[in-house]
Design a protein around this motif. Structure first.
Motif, short mmCIF file in Angstrom:
data_model
loop_
_atom_site.label_atom_id
_atom_site.label_comp_id
_atom_site.label_asym_id
_atom_site.label_seq_id
_atom_site.Cartn_x
_atom_site.Cartn_y
_atom_site.Cartn_z
N ILE A 1 0.84 -1.20 0.00
CA ILE A 1 0.00 0.00 0.00
C ILE A 1 0.87 1.25 0.00
O ILE A 1 0.66 2.19 -0.77
CB ILE A 1 -0.94 -0.01 1.22
CG1 ILE A 1 -1.97 -1.14 1.08
CG2 ILE A 1 -1.63 1.33 1.39
CD1 ILE A 1 -2.73 -1.46 2.36
N GLY A 2 1.89 1.26 0.86
CA GLY A 2 2.77 2.42 0.96
C GLY A 2 3.52 2.73 -0.31
O GLY A 2 3.90 3.86 -0.56
N ALA A 3 3.73 1.70 -1.14
CA ALA A 3 4.50 1.88 -2.37
C ALA A 3 3.65 2.38 -3.54
O ALA A 3 4.18 2.61 -4.63
CB ALA A 3 5.15 0.55 -2.76
N CYS B 1 0.71 9.42 -0.63
CA CYS B 1 1.72 10.24 0.06
C CYS B 1 1.48 10.31 1.55
O CYS B 1 2.20 11.02 2.25
CB CYS B 1 1.79 11.64 -0.55
SG CYS B 1 0.26 12.55 -0.43
N GLY B 2 0.49 9.55 2.07
CA GLY B 2 0.26 9.58 3.50
C GLY B 2 -0.57 8.41 3.99
O GLY B 2 -1.34 7.81 3.23
N MET B 3 -0.37 8.07 5.26
CA MET B 3 -1.13 7.02 5.93
C MET B 3 -1.67 7.57 7.24
O MET B 3 -1.01 8.36 7.92
CB MET B 3 -0.25 5.80 6.24
CG MET B 3 0.18 4.99 5.04
SD MET B 3 1.21 3.59 5.59
CE MET B 3 1.25 2.61 4.08
N VAL B 4 -2.88 7.12 7.59
CA VAL B 4 -3.52 7.50 8.86
C VAL B 4 -3.88 6.22 9.59
O VAL B 4 -4.58 5.36 9.05
CB VAL B 4 -4.79 8.34 8.62
CG1 VAL B 4 -5.44 8.70 9.95
CG2 VAL B 4 -4.47 9.59 7.82
N MET B 5 -3.44 6.10 10.82
CA MET B 5 -3.79 4.93 11.62
C MET B 5 -5.23 5.06 12.12
O MET B 5 -5.57 6.02 12.80
CB MET B 5 -2.84 4.77 12.80
CG MET B 5 -1.38 4.53 12.43
SD MET B 5 -1.09 3.13 11.33
CE MET B 5 -1.88 1.78 12.23
N ALA C 1 6.44 0.84 6.57
CA ALA C 1 6.00 1.05 5.19
C ALA C 1 6.07 2.51 4.80
O ALA C 1 6.51 2.86 3.70
CB ALA C 1 4.57 0.52 5.03
N ALA C 2 5.63 3.39 5.70
CA ALA C 2 5.64 4.82 5.39
C ALA C 2 7.07 5.36 5.28
O ALA C 2 7.39 6.12 4.36
CB ALA C 2 4.88 5.58 6.47
N LYS C 3 7.93 4.96 6.20
CA LYS C 3 9.31 5.46 6.18
C LYS C 3 10.06 4.93 4.96
O LYS C 3 10.93 5.61 4.40
CB LYS C 3 10.03 5.07 7.46
CG LYS C 3 9.41 5.62 8.74
CD LYS C 3 9.34 7.14 8.76
CE LYS C 3 8.72 7.64 10.06
NZ LYS C 3 8.67 9.11 10.12
N ALA C 4 9.73 3.71 4.54
CA ALA C 4 10.42 3.13 3.38
C ALA C 4 10.05 3.85 2.09
O ALA C 4 10.84 3.85 1.14
CB ALA C 4 10.08 1.65 3.27
N THR C 5 8.87 4.46 2.06
CA THR C 5 8.40 5.06 0.81
C THR C 5 8.28 6.58 0.89
O THR C 5 7.87 7.22 -0.08
CB THR C 5 7.02 4.48 0.43
OG1 THR C 5 6.11 4.65 1.53
CG2 THR C 5 7.14 3.00 0.12
N GLY C 6 8.65 7.16 2.01
CA GLY C 6 8.61 8.62 2.15
C GLY C 6 7.23 9.19 2.36
O GLY C 6 6.99 10.38 2.11
N CYS C 7 6.30 8.37 2.85
CA CYS C 7 4.95 8.85 3.13
C CYS C 7 4.86 9.53 4.49
O CYS C 7 5.56 9.14 5.42
CB CYS C 7 3.96 7.69 3.12
SG CYS C 7 3.59 7.00 1.48
#
Length: 283
Positions: A132-134, A139-143, A173-179
């Motif tokens: 998903i992150g890729a 450009c963003g994720m919300v828990m 996932a977010a840190k790996a893809t810059g999100c």
């Protein structure tokens, strides 16, 4: 500021159907607003909420706050109409709930050219966080920790131990893809001590900020996710010491009895850039 350099310390949910809440949000010191067309709007209000929100965004007044519209899922009767309406709204991001696969983002990407964020709130979403992150438009994720707790059948614990694996998977996932990635809500909005503790935990883990359900939570989140004066001072001294060391032909410096290498300088510059971005938000 683009979405990658803006601060996201405080991200407040606002019902897209409530004129008074939409107006009040214009004066709140939040970094971002999630204008909600999903959970905060009853089924009978959803079509009218699109029009109410579109009018509010067109009227402006939200300054440089990031404007995020959370639509209903595309598997509902409202999702596609939400997406098409939001594409024409004066907003920065579309937020899709209950994302469990990149294919769901593909479907939304066919309806909008705007950047996408994903609500991460199901076990399947946790297991597919990396894919998903890729996604190229994400450009963003919300828990979505409330829904996730329900799905996992967890009990509430102040240390959030039952959530740690899920939070960590999405962080990776977010840190790996810059999100951008923001933490879930804290439901007891009058419990300032509990909110501060959870904000501090989220900041220590690496979250960029926290989603909020009440304006009373804003100041605590803003303080927790901003660099402290001590961190800013240390960052400046690390950069200066390392530059002096380099000028002397050395690869490391020492500040407060600790080794400072190039990687620490990168972090220090990031801290100062975040402080500058926060100061710009306040102008």
């Amino acid at each position: 500021m683009d979405l990658q350099t803006r601060p996201f310390r405080s991200v407040l949910y606002i019902p897209g159907s409530k004129d008074r809440a939409l107006d009040k949000a214009r004066s709140l010191p939040v970094d971002a607003i999630i204008f909600d067309l999903e959970d905060a709007v009853s089924p009978g209000e959803k079509p009218a909420a699109r029009e109410t929100l579109a009018e509010a965004l067109a009227s402006g007044g939200y300054g440089n706050r990031t404007r995020i519209v959370r639509i209903n899922g595309l598997d509902t009767e409202w999702g596609e109409a939400d997406a098409r309406a939001a594409e024409a709204m004066d907003c920065d991001v579309l937020l899709l709930p209950k994302v469990e696969s990149p294919e769901q983002l593909d479907a939304l990407a066919k309806l909008t050219t705007k950047p996408l964020w994903a609500m991460m709130e199901t076990p399947r979403g946790m297991l597919n966080a990396a894919a998903i992150g890729a996604h190229p438009q994400l450009c963003g994720m919300v828990m979505g920790t409330n829904d996730l707790a329900k799905e996992l059948s967890t009990r509430f614990r102040a240390d959030r131990l039952p959530m740690i694996t899920s939070l960590s998977l999405c962080l990776l996932a977010a840190k790996a893809t810059g999100c951008v990635i923001v933490d879930g809500v804290y439901n007891a909005f009058k419990d300032e001590g509990g909110l501060k503790a959870e904000c501090d935990q989220g900041r220590d883990m690496g979250f960029d900020g926290k989603t909020l359900i009440h304006p009373a939570q804003v100041d605590i989140a803003n303080a927790a996710f901003a660099p402290s004066e001590a961190e800013i001072d240390t960052a400046k001294r690390q950069i200066a010491a390392f530059e002096d060391a380099e000028a002397a032909g050395q690869g490391v410096a020492v500040v407060d009895g600790k080794i400072v290498e190039n990687l620490h300088v990168v972090t220090a510059r990031s801290i100062l850039a975040k402080a500058d971005a926060i100061a710009e938000m306040a102008r």
